[in-house]
Design an enzyme around this catalytic site. Structure first.
Site, PDB file in Angstrom:
ATOM      1  N   GLY A 162       0.856  -1.198   0.000  1.00  0.00           N
ATOM      2  CA  GLY A 162       0.000   0.000   0.000  1.00  0.00           C
ATOM      3  C   GLY A 162       0.882   1.236   0.000  1.00  0.00           C
ATOM      4  O   GLY A 162       2.028   1.194  -0.440  1.00  0.00           O
ATOM      5  N   ARG A 163       0.344   2.336   0.543  1.00  0.00           N
ATOM      6  CA  ARG A 163       1.102   3.603   0.534  1.00  0.00           C
ATOM      7  C   ARG A 163       2.475   3.455   1.175  1.00  0.00           C
ATOM      8  O   ARG A 163       3.481   3.862   0.633  1.00  0.00           O
ATOM      9  CB  ARG A 163       0.349   4.667   1.335  1.00  0.00           C
ATOM     10  CG  ARG A 163      -0.815   5.275   0.671  1.00  0.00           C
ATOM     11  CD  ARG A 163      -1.319   6.425   1.562  1.00  0.00           C
ATOM     12  NE  ARG A 163      -2.708   6.677   1.318  1.00  0.00           N
ATOM     13  CZ  ARG A 163      -3.703   6.019   1.923  1.00  0.00           C
ATOM     14  NH1 ARG A 163      -3.455   5.114   2.833  1.00  0.00           N
ATOM     15  NH2 ARG A 163      -4.947   6.288   1.614  1.00  0.00           N
ATOM     16  N   ILE A 164       2.490   2.883   2.407  1.00  0.00           N
ATOM     17  CA  ILE A 164       3.761   2.835   3.147  1.00  0.00           C
ATOM     18  C   ILE A 164       4.693   1.800   2.516  1.00  0.00           C
ATOM     19  O   ILE A 164       5.891   2.049   2.347  1.00  0.00           O
ATOM     20  CB  ILE A 164       3.508   2.558   4.646  1.00  0.00           C
ATOM     21  CG1 ILE A 164       2.678   3.706   5.248  1.00  0.00           C
ATOM     22  CG2 ILE A 164       4.835   2.409   5.400  1.00  0.00           C
ATOM     23  CD1 ILE A 164       2.209   3.476   6.689  1.00  0.00           C
ATOM     24  N   ARG A 183       0.343  -8.125  -2.450  1.00  0.00           N
ATOM     25  CA  ARG A 183      -0.636  -7.026  -2.414  1.00  0.00           C
ATOM     26  C   ARG A 183      -2.022  -7.632  -2.531  1.00  0.00           C
ATOM     27  O   ARG A 183      -2.270  -8.436  -3.447  1.00  0.00           O
ATOM     28  CB  ARG A 183      -0.352  -6.061  -3.567  1.00  0.00           C
ATOM     29  CG  ARG A 183      -1.214  -4.828  -3.586  1.00  0.00           C
ATOM     30  CD  ARG A 183      -0.648  -3.825  -4.595  1.00  0.00           C
ATOM     31  NE  ARG A 183      -1.469  -2.641  -4.693  1.00  0.00           N
ATOM     32  CZ  ARG A 183      -2.406  -2.463  -5.618  1.00  0.00           C
ATOM     33  NH1 ARG A 183      -2.640  -3.393  -6.529  1.00  0.00           N
ATOM     34  NH2 ARG A 183      -3.112  -1.349  -5.641  1.00  0.00           N
ATOM     35  N   ARG A 248       1.722  -3.489  12.782  1.00  0.00           N
ATOM     36  CA  ARG A 248       1.111  -3.703  14.094  1.00  0.00           C
ATOM     37  C   ARG A 248       1.701  -4.996  14.659  1.00  0.00           C
ATOM     38  O   ARG A 248       1.902  -5.976  13.927  1.00  0.00           O
ATOM     39  CB  ARG A 248      -0.409  -3.855  13.980  1.00  0.00           C
ATOM     40  CG  ARG A 248      -1.159  -2.553  13.781  1.00  0.00           C
ATOM     41  CD  ARG A 248      -1.127  -1.656  15.026  1.00  0.00           C
ATOM     42  NE  ARG A 248      -1.906  -0.434  14.881  1.00  0.00           N
ATOM     43  CZ  ARG A 248      -1.423   0.733  14.443  1.00  0.00           C
ATOM     44  NH1 ARG A 248      -0.155   0.855  14.106  1.00  0.00           N
ATOM     45  NH2 ARG A 248      -2.217   1.795  14.366  1.00  0.00           N
ATOM     46  N   GLU A 277       1.628  -4.358  23.293  1.00  0.00           N
ATOM     47  CA  GLU A 277       2.336  -3.134  23.676  1.00  0.00           C
ATOM     48  C   GLU A 277       1.839  -2.577  25.000  1.00  0.00           C
ATOM     49  O   GLU A 277       0.628  -2.562  25.219  1.00  0.00           O
ATOM     50  CB  GLU A 277       2.111  -2.073  22.579  1.00  0.00           C
ATOM     51  CG  GLU A 277       3.121  -2.178  21.478  1.00  0.00           C
ATOM     52  CD  GLU A 277       2.874  -1.201  20.338  1.00  0.00           C
ATOM     53  OE1 GLU A 277       2.945  -1.640  19.196  1.00  0.00           O
ATOM     54  OE2 GLU A 277       2.599  -0.025  20.601  1.00  0.00           O
ATOM     55  N   HIS A 295       7.461   2.053  19.143  1.00  0.00           N
ATOM     56  CA  HIS A 295       6.365   2.499  18.260  1.00  0.00           C
ATOM     57  C   HIS A 295       6.548   3.972  17.844  1.00  0.00           C
ATOM     58  O   HIS A 295       5.759   4.842  18.228  1.00  0.00           O
ATOM     59  CB  HIS A 295       5.005   2.283  18.936  1.00  0.00           C
ATOM     60  CG  HIS A 295       3.889   2.167  17.921  1.00  0.00           C
ATOM     61  ND1 HIS A 295       2.763   1.397  18.114  1.00  0.00           N
ATOM     62  CD2 HIS A 295       3.713   2.734  16.688  1.00  0.00           C
ATOM     63  CE1 HIS A 295       1.966   1.498  17.065  1.00  0.00           C
ATOM     64  NE2 HIS A 295       2.522   2.309  16.183  1.00  0.00           N
ATOM     65  N   GLY A 297       6.954   4.963  14.488  1.00  0.00           N
ATOM     66  CA  GLY A 297       6.784   5.088  13.023  1.00  0.00           C
ATOM     67  C   GLY A 297       6.482   6.499  12.548  1.00  0.00           C
ATOM     68  O   GLY A 297       7.134   7.013  11.642  1.00  0.00           O
TER      69      GLY A 297
END
Ligand code: GLV
Length: 339
Positions: A162-164, A183, A248, A277, A295, A297
């Site tokens: 995807g985008r990232i 994908r 995640r 987490e 975390h 990002g």
């Protein structure tokens, strides 16, 4: 916007958000909460949400059906200041005609940069080197001192293009890497692939895991991706390869990863997210071949500011009945109309 205080819609802000979003929230809404930078305990969330039109929350809060019901019927929108929204029960929101919004796009580059920090940090043993120097153990240059793995020219596997995922892959062009990707919606079209990039669609995850030298995870967390990477999948990775997770935590079976890292397959990992987490799976923190981040990002000043503004803009548009820019459950609108 010229709105008198009494006419303003009501907002519960679960936690302090960065400027300029914080000030914007106070301009647009009558705000409850948001004074402190710590997660809002569930009991206060249940109390504070009563009678508000909008909720702006963060991934540290679980927003489920009982929380939505505690709002008492006025709640129009749950605006998450994050791109991921697995902390929100979206089906419960849709069933109640409540819009859920997120903050995509503005954190793509920051997250891709951090994935690269982990790729390079794990491949070149940056954290181990830093520790060694600080501990006064750097005696002299040595031909066998902290040998890592080559990144330039290696094969990068992107799980979730995807985008990232695409932003991580674009950065790999400069490292002359071949990129394999999975994908959900099939291969990218030729015009989506940058000039000079060697991106190859992999229909199956197994093939990607067994061929890549570095595997980077970029899927959202949902029922299809929970424990997508378990003991079997880790066993397919090449000895000496690296696993990087900035998506995640629960996408990876963390206990299985600890065992796999002990066995050297994969040879190392870079993790920004964890299954529970902020707790770590037993044994993880004791491993040398893993780089662990808390975390981070999207954690740049610029990105967090943009996320906060976007979260307020989403909430503001939704309460005014305008098309909110980033709705993840547009079907809630038809539900809203029919009630
Ligand atoms: C961060 O993890 C986000 O989903 O924005």
């Amino acid at each position: 916007m010229n709105v008198s205080r009494s006419d303003k819609p009501r907002l519960l802000l679960t936690r302090r958000i960065p400027e300029p979003g914080y000030s914007l929230a106070h301009e647009v809404f009558t705000v409850t909460g948001g004074d402190e930078d710590r997660p809002l305990a569930r009991e206060f969330l249940l109390q504070g949400i009563s009678g508000v039109d909008a909720l702006i929350c963060l991934l540290t809060e679980t927003v489920d059906g009982p929380v939505m019901d505690a709002a008492g019927g006025r709640l129009r929108v749950i605006s998450n200041m994050a791109v991921g929204f697995d902390n929100i029960d979206v089906a419960a929101a849709t069933a109640r005609g409540i819009l859920v919004t997120n903050t995509p796009g503005v954190l793509t580059d920051a997250t891709a940069d951090l994935a690269w920090a982990l790729i390079l940090g794990a491949a070149r043993r940056v954290v181990e080197g830093d520790r060694l120097v600080r501990e006064g153990l750097f005696e002299q240059w040595g031909p066998f001192l902290l040998l890592g793995r080559a990144v330039a020219g290696a094969t990068l596997g992107i799980v979730g293009m995807g985008r990232i995922g695409q932003a991580v892959a674009r950065r790999a062009v400069g490292f002359d890497m071949r990129v394999l990707y999975t994908r959900l919606h099939g291969p990218l079209s030729a015009d989506e692939i940058p000039a000079g990039a060697r991106w190859e669609y992999c229909p199956g995850l197994d093939e990607l895991l067994s061929e890549a030298d570095v595997v980077s995870l970029h899927v959202p967390l949902d029922s299809r991706t929970r424990h997508l990477i378990g003991a079997r999948e880790l066993g397919l990775m090449k000895p000496g390869s690296l696993l990087v997770n900035t998506s995640r935590g629960p996408v990876v079976d963390e206990a299985a990863l600890v065992d796999a890292l002990k066995a050297g397959r994969p040879g190392g990992a870079g993790l920004d997210v964890y299954e529970e987490e902020p707790r770590l799976a037993p044994g993880l923190a004791g491993l040398e071949n893993v780089v662990l981040l808390p975390h981070l990002g999207s954690a740049t000043v610029e990105t967090r500011g943009r996320m906060a503004v976007m979260a307020v803009e989403n909430a503001s548009a939704a309460v005014r009945g305008e098309a909110a820019p980033h709705v993840v459950n547009p079907e809630a609108l038809s539900r809203m109309m029919s009630t």
